[in-house]
Design a protein around this motif. Sequence first.
Motif, PDB file in Angstrom:
ATOM      1  N   GLY A 225      36.914  34.158  38.765  1.00 31.98           N
ATOM      2  CA  GLY A 225      36.265  32.871  38.874  1.00 31.98           C
ATOM      3  C   GLY A 225      34.873  32.822  38.291  1.00 31.98           C
ATOM      4  N   ALA A 226      34.343  33.953  37.857  1.00 33.04           N
ATOM      5  CA  ALA A 226      32.994  33.990  37.290  1.00 33.04           C
ATOM      6  C   ALA A 226      32.978  33.342  35.903  1.00 33.04           C
ATOM      7  CB  ALA A 226      32.514  35.430  37.188  1.00 33.04           C
ATOM      8  N   PRO A 227      31.853  32.808  35.480  1.00 31.23           N
ATOM      9  CA  PRO A 227      31.764  32.262  34.117  1.00 31.23           C
ATOM     10  C   PRO A 227      32.155  33.323  33.093  1.00 31.23           C
ATOM     11  CG  PRO A 227      29.815  31.679  35.394  1.00 31.23           C
ATOM     12  CD  PRO A 227      30.589  32.656  36.226  1.00 31.23           C
ATOM     13  N   ASP A 228      33.012  32.934  32.159  1.00 28.62           N
ATOM     14  CA  ASP A 228      33.510  33.849  31.126  1.00 28.62           C
ATOM     15  C   ASP A 228      34.266  35.037  31.721  1.00 28.62           C
ATOM     16  OD1 ASP A 228      32.264  32.275  29.127  1.00 28.62           O
ATOM     17  OD2 ASP A 228      30.365  33.302  29.523  1.00 28.62           O
ATOM     18  N   GLY A 229      34.723  34.900  32.966  1.00 33.33           N
ATOM     19  CA  GLY A 229      35.489  35.980  33.581  1.00 33.33           C
ATOM     20  C   GLY A 229      36.935  35.963  33.122  1.00 33.33           C
ATOM     21  N   PRO A 230      37.724  36.944  33.552  1.00 38.90           N
ATOM     22  CA  PRO A 230      39.146  36.971  33.211  1.00 38.90           C
ATOM     23  C   PRO A 230      39.860  35.780  33.814  1.00 38.90           C
ATOM     24  CG  PRO A 230      38.648  38.618  34.873  1.00 38.90           C
ATOM     25  CD  PRO A 230      37.335  38.076  34.399  1.00 38.90           C
ATOM     26  N   ARG A 231      40.926  35.358  33.173  1.00 41.66           N
ATOM     27  CA  ARG A 231      41.643  34.185  33.638  1.00 41.66           C
ATOM     28  C   ARG A 231      42.871  34.535  34.456  1.00 41.66           C
ATOM     29  NH1 ARG A 231      38.874  30.163  34.482  1.00 41.66           N
ATOM     30  NH2 ARG A 231      37.655  31.979  35.072  1.00 41.66           N
ATOM     31  N   THR A 232      43.347  35.792  34.398  1.00 39.73           N
ATOM     32  CA  THR A 232      44.542  36.190  35.135  1.00 39.73           C
ATOM     33  C   THR A 232      44.212  37.325  36.087  1.00 39.73           C
ATOM     34  OG1 THR A 232      46.065  35.522  33.377  1.00 39.73           O
ATOM     35  CG2 THR A 232      46.880  37.143  34.959  1.00 39.73           C
ATOM     36  N   VAL A 233      44.612  37.162  37.345  1.00 41.40           N
ATOM     37  CA  VAL A 233      44.590  38.254  38.307  1.00 41.40           C
ATOM     38  C   VAL A 233      45.989  38.844  38.329  1.00 41.40           C
ATOM     39  CG1 VAL A 233      44.315  38.889  40.728  1.00 41.40           C
ATOM     40  CG2 VAL A 233      42.754  37.235  39.682  1.00 41.40           C
ATOM     41  N   ALA A 234      46.128  40.064  37.837  1.00 40.36           N
ATOM     42  CA  ALA A 234      47.427  40.720  37.747  1.00 40.36           C
ATOM     43  C   ALA A 234      47.737  41.450  39.047  1.00 40.36           C
ATOM     44  CB  ALA A 234      47.450  41.694  36.574  1.00 40.36           C
ATOM     45  N   VAL A 235      48.962  41.245  39.535  1.00 39.44           N
ATOM     46  CA  VAL A 235      49.411  41.873  40.779  1.00 39.44           C
ATOM     47  C   VAL A 235      50.659  42.702  40.442  1.00 39.44           C
ATOM     48  CG1 VAL A 235      50.097  41.505  43.165  1.00 39.44           C
ATOM     49  CG2 VAL A 235      48.538  39.874  42.052  1.00 39.44           C
ATOM     50  N   PRO A 236      50.502  43.985  40.134  1.00 42.04           N
ATOM     51  CA  PRO A 236      51.673  44.799  39.805  1.00 42.04           C
ATOM     52  C   PRO A 236      52.667  44.872  40.974  1.00 42.04           C
ATOM     53  CG  PRO A 236      49.635  45.906  39.194  1.00 42.04           C
ATOM     54  CD  PRO A 236      49.254  44.733  40.031  1.00 42.04           C
ATOM     55  N   ALA A 237      53.861  45.336  40.690  1.00 43.77           N
ATOM     56  CA  ALA A 237      54.883  45.466  41.725  1.00 43.77           C
ATOM     57  C   ALA A 237      54.364  46.308  42.881  1.00 43.77           C
ATOM     58  CB  ALA A 237      56.143  46.097  41.133  1.00 43.77           C
ATOM     59  N   GLY A 238      54.655  45.872  44.103  1.00 43.80           N
ATOM     60  CA  GLY A 238      54.218  46.587  45.288  1.00 43.80           C
ATOM     61  C   GLY A 238      54.229  45.662  46.483  1.00 43.80           C
ATOM     62  N   ALA A 239      53.883  46.202  47.629  1.00 42.12           N
ATOM     63  CA  ALA A 239      53.780  45.422  48.869  1.00 42.12           C
ATOM     64  C   ALA A 239      52.327  45.452  49.315  1.00 42.12           C
ATOM     65  CB  ALA A 239      54.691  46.010  49.945  1.00 42.12           C
ATOM     66  N   TYR A 240      51.666  44.303  49.272  1.00 39.74           N
ATOM     67  CA  TYR A 240      50.230  44.213  49.508  1.00 39.74           C
ATOM     68  C   TYR A 240      49.975  43.622  50.890  1.00 39.74           C
ATOM     69  CZ  TYR A 240      49.992  45.095  44.526  1.00 39.74           C
ATOM     70  OH  TYR A 240      50.135  45.658  43.277  1.00 39.74           O
ATOM     71  N   ARG A 241      49.489  44.462  51.778  1.00 37.90           N
ATOM     72  CA  ARG A 241      49.114  44.011  53.113  1.00 37.90           C
ATOM     73  C   ARG A 241      47.731  43.368  53.019  1.00 37.90           C
ATOM     74  NH1 ARG A 241      46.558  47.345  57.561  1.00 37.90           N
ATOM     75  NH2 ARG A 241      46.800  46.104  59.462  1.00 37.90           N
ATOM     76  N   LEU A 242      47.624  42.124  53.500  1.00 36.34           N
ATOM     77  CA  LEU A 242      46.391  41.359  53.373  1.00 36.34           C
ATOM     78  C   LEU A 242      45.945  40.922  54.763  1.00 36.34           C
ATOM     79  CD1 LEU A 242      47.626  39.147  50.395  1.00 36.34           C
ATOM     80  CD2 LEU A 242      46.191  41.199  50.246  1.00 36.34           C
ATOM     81  N   VAL A 243      44.923  41.557  55.289  1.00 40.93           N
ATOM     82  CA  VAL A 243      44.397  41.232  56.611  1.00 40.93           C
ATOM     83  C   VAL A 243      43.291  40.202  56.409  1.00 40.93           C
ATOM     84  CG1 VAL A 243      43.371  42.127  58.724  1.00 40.93           C
ATOM     85  CG2 VAL A 243      44.957  43.558  57.399  1.00 40.93           C
ATOM     86  N   LEU A 244      43.541  38.963  56.862  1.00 38.38           N
ATOM     87  CA  LEU A 244      42.694  37.841  56.480  1.00 38.38           C
ATOM     88  C   LEU A 244      41.998  37.219  57.677  1.00 38.38           C
ATOM     89  CD1 LEU A 244      45.181  36.041  54.039  1.00 38.38           C
ATOM     90  CD2 LEU A 244      43.406  37.717  53.471  1.00 38.38           C
ATOM     91  N   ASP A 245      40.684  36.999  57.532  1.00 39.88           N
ATOM     92  CA  ASP A 245      39.968  36.143  58.464  1.00 39.88           C
ATOM     93  C   ASP A 245      39.693  34.782  57.838  1.00 39.88           C
ATOM     94  OD1 ASP A 245      38.090  36.867  56.613  1.00 39.88           O
ATOM     95  OD2 ASP A 245      36.741  37.856  58.035  1.00 39.88           O
ATOM     96  N   ALA A 246      40.049  34.616  56.571  1.00 46.57           N
ATOM     97  CA  ALA A 246      39.972  33.352  55.846  1.00 46.57           C
ATOM     98  C   ALA A 246      40.978  33.441  54.709  1.00 46.57           C
ATOM     99  CB  ALA A 246      38.563  33.108  55.298  1.00 46.57           C
ATOM    100  N   PRO A 247      41.481  32.317  54.221  1.00 43.18           N
ATOM    101  CA  PRO A 247      42.477  32.369  53.149  1.00 43.18           C
ATOM    102  C   PRO A 247      41.912  32.999  51.880  1.00 43.18           C
ATOM    103  CG  PRO A 247      42.335  30.158  54.105  1.00 43.18           C
ATOM    104  CD  PRO A 247      41.181  30.937  54.644  1.00 43.18           C
ATOM    105  N   LEU A 248      42.818  33.488  51.031  1.00 42.16           N
ATOM    106  CA  LEU A 248      42.439  33.926  49.694  1.00 42.16           C
ATOM    107  C   LEU A 248      42.343  32.692  48.805  1.00 42.16           C
ATOM    108  CD1 LEU A 248      44.767  37.042  49.242  1.00 42.16           C
ATOM    109  CD2 LEU A 248      42.302  37.043  49.697  1.00 42.16           C
ATOM    110  N   ALA A 249      41.126  32.275  48.471  1.00 40.81           N
ATOM    111  CA  ALA A 249      40.897  31.062  47.693  1.00 40.81           C
ATOM    112  C   ALA A 249      40.951  31.389  46.203  1.00 40.81           C
ATOM    113  CB  ALA A 249      39.548  30.454  48.052  1.00 40.81           C
TER     114      ALA A 249
END
Length: 441
Positions: free
Chosen positions: A88-112
């Motif tokens: 999300g930074a200016p001139d930052g990458p446009r794709t967040v790549a998520v390779p195959a796997g199981a990602y445990r996400l412990v959240l106190d707020a959503p991933l925006a």
Amino acid sequence: MIDSWSRRDALRLAGRLGLATGLAAVAAPAACAGAAAPPVPGIPVDVPTPTGAPLRRGPVVDVRALGARGDGRADDAPAFRAALSAAGAPDGPRTVAVPAGAYRLVLDAPLAVPAGVTVAGEPGRSFLRPERAAGDILVGLLVDAPGVRLDGLVVERLADVETVLVRLGRADGFRLSRSVLLGHTDALGTFAHGIQMGTVDDTTTDVELSDLSVATTTYGLYQANESRAVTQQMVVRGGTFVRNANTDLELNSPYGSFRDVLVERCTFRDNDSPGFAVGIAYCADVVIRDNTMERYRMEAVHVEDFSTDVLVERNTFTACGLREFAHLQIISGARRVTVRGNRHDATMNTAAIPIVGALAGGDALTAGGRPQDPPTEVVVEDNEMRCGPVVRAVAFDDVPAGAIVGNRVDGPGVGTLDGAFALRRTGAVRVAGNVLNGRAQ
């Protein structure tokens, strides 16, 4: 009939009581209550798994490069937040790549997800498994910015907490593709909604959901009753909705609206709940075309609450309305509804229903506070209808204007107009050119 609509009023009231969180507080159905077995992680065998190469748009940041492990045990939420921040930074990458796997996400707020960013997994192999660190309701991914795309993700709820997998605010140009949403309501007692619309009282334009599987959620997609948001130019294409515990697509906005909606080439099946495949209320310019709908306890398509210009065309309905009501029900002030060129198989139905029903819908006020009113300008034309022994093709009650023309109706008891069509206190309803058990009427 009135008791049923009172039930829907109760659901709407629950939605209003849940306004403080922006989430309709809908109870889990009885089928889920008391479930003891934990959910089996992963995509069920009866749910289609999207495939294909990972999507990449512009520069890429890989969540693994920022510390995500994808082993199903480590908390990968910090790595995802870092990747989203970089994208999300200016001139930052446009794709967040998520390779195959199981990602445990412990959240106190959503991933925006920031504006213009694509979060891209490997279709069918990249599992996001959010769980709650704090708060009342678990929200996995939040999109409140334009130009966001989610692709190739499996978003799965495994903990027995009230959950929204994907929440949308103002999300112009949003795309959700080649993904799977799993709520495991068949094993867990709390609700798990797939997609929540309209959490910001604003207008969102150009939303597309494609090649999407939604299974064992409560509502596959819904908007809270008190939302004043407007969603326009919305497409749902090539999706599969399986064993959800209420309505698959709840396009219902008593204080806002959905406008210019297309639902096409989707499969809806195996829903033994007080919900529908597609529920339409306070909508305008809706097309439901070339879909398959199978095995619904209630009507598969429900049109109500002053919706206008709705076309239900070239769909296949099999064994819908198994317990009550219809294959397709039109109530409460809906106007200019056309049911055309569909194929209906009601030979497995044992309840006395019409295939297409149009009526006022009860005496209670609608969720928007207006009195119930019969629909009008309802046209049922050029459909193929196979009726069971106690099934009628069409029932109109108090409909002031419409037409029943050019339909082919077969089955025991439908050899006459009175046997096929129940018209009660109707106005200018034209009945012509129908073929009943092979004989023109």
